[in-house]
Design an enzyme around this catalytic site. Sequence first.
Site, mmCIF file in Angstrom:
data_model
loop_
_atom_site.group_PDB
_atom_site.id
_atom_site.type_symbol
_atom_site.label_atom_id
_atom_site.label_comp_id
_atom_site.label_asym_id
_atom_site.label_seq_id
_atom_site.Cartn_x
_atom_site.Cartn_y
_atom_site.Cartn_z
ATOM 1 C CG ASP A 51 -38.933 -1.042 -4.337
ATOM 2 O OD1 ASP A 51 -39.882 -0.452 -3.794
ATOM 3 O OD2 ASP A 51 -39.021 -2.203 -4.799
ATOM 4 C CG ASN A 74 -21.832 5.925 2.498
ATOM 5 O OD1 ASN A 74 -21.000 6.744 2.121
ATOM 6 N ND2 ASN A 74 -21.837 4.658 2.061
ATOM 7 C CE1 TYR A 139 -22.673 11.742 -5.826
ATOM 8 C CE2 TYR A 139 -20.834 13.213 -6.294
ATOM 9 C CZ TYR A 139 -21.411 12.226 -5.522
ATOM 10 O OH TYR A 139 -20.740 11.721 -4.437
ATOM 11 C CE LYS A 143 -23.842 12.398 -2.643
ATOM 12 N NZ LYS A 143 -24.168 11.561 -1.471
#
Length: 239
Positions: A51, A74, A139, A143
């Site tokens: 959000d 993180n 992912y 990353k």
Amino acid sequence: MNATTVVTGANRGIGLATAQLLADQGHEVVGTGRTAPENFPGTFYEVDFADSANLAAVGAEIAERHAVTGLVNNAGLSQARSIETVTMEDMDAHYQVNLRALVQLTQIMLPRLKAAEGGGRIVNIASRVVVGRAVRTPYVATKAALVGLTRSWALDLAHDGITVNCIAPGPVATKLFKGNHPDGSKELVDVLASIPLGRAGVPEEIAGPIAFLLSPAASYITGQTLYVCGGGSIGHVPV
């Protein structure tokens, strides 16, 4: 130590272990996450990284109340999806949490980081999967982008005295990892077989290198990605 460090995704796993270690080392720790954990070693702000309006408000409050000197990006989302099964909704969800929110919060913290005595510190958390991992399309995409952003930001912010580095963990026995690799599953057997040390790490083994990159001892390191992966980024040990 006169350090105030924001750790995102600090309610569990690597984030919580990092928050505890930093607090033990004398940092004022500011944590963020969806829900506050019990006995958090610092100040915790609940926030939904998906959000952007909520993140903007909470981020501004943190920057106003705390003289932030370090930021650990993180918080992240990880779902097992191959190129055959991934949907555009999956891609968007990973982008929102793993990249857009990270860029947004970093921008909010930059004025504080630029004002930090001795130079601000940013540590981004990527993953060993960037060197190759099946069934991780969204992912891996986000990353791998984070590794590139680390190098770019290090150049953008060098004149401001801010170092930007990246930690790329291998498999770590967190709730997120266990959800994708249940005990006794083929997924768990396969991933552990790819690690020369033959085991998953624990959150504290990732927290230590993060804390080092935030410390004065790492003041001449920037734009680097450190793989903390049990050797999984370099290949397999011969049988």
